[in-house]
Design a protein around this motif. Structure first.
Motif, PDB file in Angstrom:
ATOM      1  N   ARG A   1       0.800  -1.216   0.000  1.00 23.17           N
ATOM      2  CA  ARG A   1       0.000   0.000   0.000  1.00 23.17           C
ATOM      3  C   ARG A   1       0.837   1.271   0.000  1.00 23.17           C
ATOM      4  N   LEU A   2       2.106   1.141   0.461  1.00 22.66           N
ATOM      5  CA  LEU A   2       2.987   2.309   0.343  1.00 22.66           C
ATOM      6  C   LEU A   2       3.227   2.616  -1.129  1.00 22.66           C
TER       7      LEU A   2
ATOM      8  N   ALA B   1       0.118   4.148  -2.419  1.00 23.53           N
ATOM      9  CA  ALA B   1      -0.018   5.541  -1.981  1.00 23.53           C
ATOM     10  C   ALA B   1       0.787   6.440  -2.907  1.00 23.53           C
TER      11      ALA B   1
ATOM     12  N   VAL C   1      -0.976   6.726  -6.374  1.00 24.13           N
ATOM     13  CA  VAL C   1      -2.142   7.607  -6.366  1.00 24.13           C
ATOM     14  C   VAL C   1      -1.715   9.074  -6.311  1.00 24.13           C
ATOM     15  N   LEU C   2      -0.553   9.331  -5.696  1.00 18.37           N
ATOM     16  CA  LEU C   2      -0.050  10.710  -5.653  1.00 18.37           C
ATOM     17  C   LEU C   2       0.640  11.098  -6.953  1.00 18.37           C
ATOM     18  N   GLY C   3       0.628  10.204  -7.934  1.00 14.32           N
ATOM     19  CA  GLY C   3       1.116  10.590  -9.254  1.00 14.32           C
ATOM     20  C   GLY C   3       2.462  10.008  -9.652  1.00 14.32           C
TER      21      GLY C   3
ATOM     22  N   MET D   1      14.219   1.936   1.002  1.00 13.90           N
ATOM     23  CA  MET D   1      14.099   0.877   2.005  1.00 13.90           C
ATOM     24  C   MET D   1      15.113  -0.226   1.800  1.00 13.90           C
TER      25      MET D   1
ATOM     26  N   LEU E   1      -6.174   9.519  -2.653  1.00 14.40           N
ATOM     27  CA  LEU E   1      -6.696   8.445  -1.805  1.00 14.40           C
ATOM     28  C   LEU E   1      -5.984   8.506  -0.463  1.00 14.40           C
TER      29      LEU E   1
ATOM     30  N   PHE F   1      -5.301   6.416   2.716  1.00 15.60           N
ATOM     31  CA  PHE F   1      -5.420   5.005   3.074  1.00 15.60           C
ATOM     32  C   PHE F   1      -5.891   4.835   4.505  1.00 15.60           C
TER      33      PHE F   1
ATOM     34  N   GLN G   1      -0.469   5.050   5.663  1.00 15.32           N
ATOM     35  CA  GLN G   1       0.636   4.735   4.750  1.00 15.32           C
ATOM     36  C   GLN G   1       1.520   5.931   4.473  1.00 15.32           C
ATOM     37  N   LEU G   2       1.921   6.608   5.519  1.00 13.37           N
ATOM     38  CA  LEU G   2       2.923   7.666   5.345  1.00 13.37           C
ATOM     39  C   LEU G   2       4.256   7.000   5.030  1.00 13.37           C
ATOM     40  N   PHE G   3       5.081   7.687   4.238  1.00 18.50           N
ATOM     41  CA  PHE G   3       6.383   7.105   3.891  1.00 18.50           C
ATOM     42  C   PHE G   3       7.309   7.220   5.101  1.00 18.50           C
TER      43      PHE G   3
ATOM     44  N   PHE H   1       5.302  15.097  -1.542  1.00 18.03           N
ATOM     45  CA  PHE H   1       5.544  13.996  -2.483  1.00 18.03           C
ATOM     46  C   PHE H   1       4.745  14.137  -3.782  1.00 18.03           C
ATOM     47  N   GLY H   2       3.431  14.313  -3.649  1.00 19.14           N
ATOM     48  CA  GLY H   2       2.590  14.400  -4.835  1.00 19.14           C
ATOM     49  C   GLY H   2       2.929  15.616  -5.690  1.00 19.14           C
TER      50      GLY H   2
ATOM     51  N   ARG I   1      -1.251  15.369   2.734  1.00 14.64           N
ATOM     52  CA  ARG I   1      -0.542  14.769   1.613  1.00 14.64           C
ATOM     53  C   ARG I   1      -1.490  14.493   0.459  1.00 14.64           C
ATOM     54  N   ALA I   2      -2.705  13.974   0.803  1.00 14.40           N
ATOM     55  CA  ALA I   2      -3.665  13.653  -0.250  1.00 14.40           C
ATOM     56  C   ALA I   2      -4.200  14.919  -0.914  1.00 14.40           C
TER      57      ALA I   2
ATOM     58  N   PRO J   1      -1.719  17.739  -4.063  1.00 15.06           N
ATOM     59  CA  PRO J   1      -1.741  17.931  -5.522  1.00 15.06           C
ATOM     60  C   PRO J   1      -3.099  18.401  -6.038  1.00 15.06           C
TER      61      PRO J   1
END
Lengths: 550, 341
Positions: free
Chosen positions: A445-446, A449, A452-454, A468, B78, B80, B84-86, B97-98, B145-146, B149
């Protein structure tokens, strides 16, 4: 996007990633091995499978098979017996110098087999330490081989079993105790079943390494003892009986295939249904006389079994001559080599560096392909294929290179590139086994994620996976480097006489009589050991706390 | 319509997790999909995001069919379920990020990150490690974060699921205000009806991959479409009944229904407030088997008659609540009785 289209696209991506590794394995593994087996078993274009029965009927061959099997079984049992207490101590006890000791016990595993053989020669061989002290010699007995195998594989058990043991939640055992189980019953009913697959996986790895043992047996076995691999070498390079060698190669291939299949199965079982915790939270200071005694016992084992042979090796490299043996390495004596033996150091480092790069490219592509979603049967087959070079006769691969890669478009026989190619072949399994568990542990899911952010698939890999696995990549590179540096079975065939690698030079020096040659072999081995140990200790600082498979 | 699903179907091993779902979301609308776990809510979001390919049907965004458009080109956001943060990036880098993926310049990124962190109530948090954040803070960072963008559609998967109750109640109000202010189009899924009712302009109840009911929170609450929806909303007094004129024959006895009620065999919902206790009075006799304190009232569980029929739940005022074991009579209020379906 329809399901079918998505699946097609996924399959295409995976095929793209797998193409290079598959081509590499086809050209530099499957092709040479098939070529040499065909050379041995084909007469006038017809397969002579009858040879298999004939070869197996020979009593000396049956003896080799029997010896190979039982020494591997005994080596495995001995290694488990000696290393399991170590695994426990590393998993559950906290003591000063633990990090350093963990690194020290790993050093033997990355040492070239030739160095291990030489070190035990210096300890238990003619004129060795025990010979001088008590007139005790083991180099004509199987004990030398068994001890060297334990030396070599101690770390495999400590790492695989101890790594998991440290991550088992101690509260599980506590829960069993609260329900009325005694300390031993709790261990037997809770910890042991959780640990069993890891023990089995480690045992199979040790069995695999000792079953295919070459350098160690070659040096310590003398004329009496030969494993399959040693016999293949003898048949190929001394008796020139290619058909017997081909049959033996096939037998080893089948045996190794079976071991690897079993190993893959146990590893899959290990991956399921265990609740793991951070290993740093489960270790405690030992308390009570029993626990301190256990700790002392493990220290003593490490000192006698792992450190003593290496210390003796270093001592012998000086001997009475001071730095004389080392100085002699820089002279071109025109006899054993066409060049000064010290040049082998430069060759080895150069070859190993290139082999590392090749192994990393192939291994990384393969690992990424293996972590993609919906891994099917094809992919699992690919996974197993990647492990094969670990066990298929290195001698066969080396000799196969010589006879198969000698015509266009792959006319490489006289090229130095053959050595790094063969070494990379052995390095790839280590790269894959180190990177795969870490890549698989990245939460899908990372990646989603990020998408989805592009982020495009390539950017997802760069932005999510790479940070990682960065440490795992370095560890994998280190393993590949150490393994390449020590590769002997294949290199001995394909290294050109004027460009020997370190292990080849050591073996050649050992094969010649005289105090000076012996001393030089010890000195070269010491250099090789130091290079490997330094590489490993650097890595150990980076080591991720995940339990890899090695 | 900004988002429209037509016959969207996803099967896992033969089982339809999404079964021919039709759904429309208009611009600036907040739609909340409500359903028990396993009803296909998350799969719905993943299909819209492009993370889960459809087996049949189509998904359009702003009139354009999304077949073949990969997740990173759909321009939807989306959030989650567990954020699901990095983990190896700090708060600022997570929010940026986006923007980075869409090629924003460094100064644009910095401005927008500051703006968003302020918006979600975490000014000055940009340098913090995500591992050091509390659950509520993580949720805010995930939201920032979502949003960063500026997605044309923001999807939230159990947005408040892992937070404790008081925080959840506060955040849901904040979210509603925020979305109203920004004019964001939102598609959220949750299993918590309180969350759905507080957040949504429109609620869609799902069951086994199908849409069971769609309407404003008030409509859904007042007139559940069927027994499943009624039970899912927490109503327990649901039973089969035969209605003739303004009387229904139920396992609890004869009950008055509104005069315009449909006739015949129907499913009947009796709201707890429609069950009135009359100590020692007329009507069917019931025994009190349990009482649960609910803050504003006491929920009383009753066993009618000789003890083998379905139980009945009644809501009664704190002072008037009977003790367990008491015997009471009940009366029904036609205004609180709904004929379903």
């Amino acid at each position: 996007m329809s399901r079918a289209a998505a699946r097609r696209r996924e399959a295409a991506a995976r095929l793209g990633l797998m193409a290079v590794p598959v081509a590499f394995f086809a050209a530099f593994f499957a092709y040479p091995v098939t070529a040499i087996v065909a050379r041995g078993l084909k007469a006038d274009g017809v397969w002579q499978f009858g040879r298999i029965g004939e070869v197996l009927a020979q009593s000396d061959i049956r003896q080799v098979l029997w010896f190979t099997t039982w020494q591997a079984l005994v080596s495995t049992a001995l290694t488990l017996l000696i290393a399991l207490p170590g695994a426990y101590v590393f998993a559950r006890f906290d003591f000063p110098g633990k990090q350093l000791l963990r690194a020290v016990v790993t050093v033997p595993f990355v040492l070239p087999t030739v160095v291990v053989g030489t070190a035990f020669m210096a300890l238990v061989g003619r004129g060795g330490l025990l010979d001088e002290l008590w007139g005790l010699r083991l180099d004509t007995t199987v004990w030398a081989i068994l001890l060297a195998h334990v030396f070599f594989n101690y770390a495999v058990v400590v790492r695989t079993v101890g790594g998991l043991w440290g991550q088992l939640d101690p509260r599980q055992e506590e829960a069993a105790r609260m329900l009325g189980a005694s300390r031993f019953t709790a261990w037997r009913t809770v910890t042991l079943p959780a640990l069993a697959p890891a023990v089995a996986a480690a045992a199979l790895m040790v069995f695999l390494f000792t079953f295919t043992s070459f350098g160690v047996v070659q040096i310590l076995g003398g004329p009496t003892f030969a494993t399959l691999e040693v016999e293949i070498y003898r048949q190929t390079s001394e008796i020139f009986d290619l058909s017997t060698a081909a049959v033996l190669t096939m037998i080893q291939f089948v045996a190794v295939g079976a071991i690897l299949a079993l190993h893959a199965w146990t590893v899959r079982r290990r991956e399921t249904a265990l609740r793991l915790v951070d290993a740093s939270g489960t270790a405690r200071r030992p308390h009570g006389a029993g626990q301190w005694a256990l700790l002392a016992g493990v220290f003593a084992t490490v000192a006698v079994l792992l450190l003593l042979p290496l210390a003796v090796l270093v001592e012998r490299s000086f001997g009475d001559a001071g730095l004389g043996h080392y100085r002699a390495l820089t002279r071109d004596d025109g006899g054993v080599f066409l060049v000064a033996p010290i040049e082998a150091v430069g060759n080895s480092l150069r070859y190993a560096a290139l082999a590392t790069v090749i192994a990393m490219v192939i291994g990384t592509l393969a690992s990424v392909a293996l972590t993609r979603r919906d891994a099917g049967r094809l992919v699992r087959g690919f996974d197993a294929l990647l492990m094969l070079p670990l066990g298929v006769s290195a001698v066969t691969v080396g000799f196969g290179f010589l006879i198969a890669l000698d015509e266009p478009p792959l006319d490489l026989r006289s090229s130095w590139i053959l050595v790094p190619l063969a070494q990379a072949l052995v390095g790839v399994p280590f790269v894959v086994r180190t990177m795969l568990p870490v890549l698989r542990a990245v939460d899908v899911r990372l990646r989603e994620a990020a998408a989805v952010l592009g982020a495009s698939p390539w950017r997802v890999w760069r932005e999510v996976d790479l940070p990682m696995v960065r440490r795992a990549v370095l560890v994998a590179a280190g393993f590949a480097f150490a393994v390449s540096l020590g590769e002997f079975g294949a290199t001995v065939f394909i290294a050109r006489p004027d460009n020997p690698t370190l292990p080849v030079a050591v073996a050649r020096l050992l094969g010649r009589p005289g105090e000076l040659n012996y001393g030089q072999a010890m000195a070269l081995s010491t250099i090789l050991m130091i290079v490997c140990a330094v590489a490993l200790l650097l890595l150990e600082r980076l080591r991720t706390d995940r339990s890899g498979e090695f | 319509m900004l988002l429209s699903l037509e016959g969207a179907t996803v099967r896992f091993g033969g089982r339809a997790v999404l079964d021919a779902v039709d759904l429309q979301v208009a611009e600036h609308e907040t739609v909340c999909v409500l359903g028990p776990s396993g009803s296909g809510k998350s799969t719905l979001l993943r299909a819209v995001a492009g993370l889960q390919p459809l087996d049949a049907g189509r998904i359009s965004l702003a009139g354009r069919d999304q077949a073949g458009v990969p997740a990173h080109r759909r321009g939807v956001g989306l959030m989650f379920q567990d954020h699901q943060l990095f983990p190896q990036r700090d708060v600022g880098a997570n929010v940026a990020f986006g923007l980075r993926m869409h090629g924003a310049s460094r100064s644009e990124q910095a401005d927008r990150v500051r703006e968003l962190l302020e918006l979600v109530g975490l000014p000055g948090a940009r340098g913090r490690a995500v591992a050091a954040l509390s659950g509520g803070e993580q949720q805010r960072v995930a939201l920032a974060r979502a949003l960063a963008p500026s997605p044309r559609l923001l999807m939230l998967d159990e947005p408040l699921g892992q937070l404790d109750r008081s925080l959840r109640e506060r955040l849901v109000v904040e979210l509603r205000e925020l979305f109203g202010r920004l004019g964001t189009t939102v598609l959220a899924v949750t299993h918590d009806q309180g969350e759905a009712f507080a957040l949504a302009d429109r609620v869609v109840v799902m069951r086994d991959g199908r849409i069971a009911q769609s309407g404003t929170p008030l409509e859904v609450w007042q007139r559940p479409a069927d027994a499943f929806v009624a039970r899912f909303l927490g109503f327990e007094n649901v039973a089969e009944a035969t209605i003739t004129a303004d009387v229904a024959v139920t396992p609890w006895g004869k009950i008055p229904v509104p005069a315009d009620a449909p006739q015949g065999t129907r499913t009947l919902l009796v709201r707890p407030a429609g069950v009135r206790l009359v100590p020692g009075g007329a009507g069917p006799r019931c025994t009190v088997t349990a009482r649960t304190f609910r803050g504003t009232h006491v929920a009383v569980r009753l066993q009618p008659g000789d003890g083998d029929g379905p139980r009945l739940e009644a809501a009664c005022a704190l002072r008037a609540a009977p003790e367990v074991g008491d015997e009471v009579g009940v009366e029904f209020d036609a205004a609180e009785i709904v004929v379903l379906g």
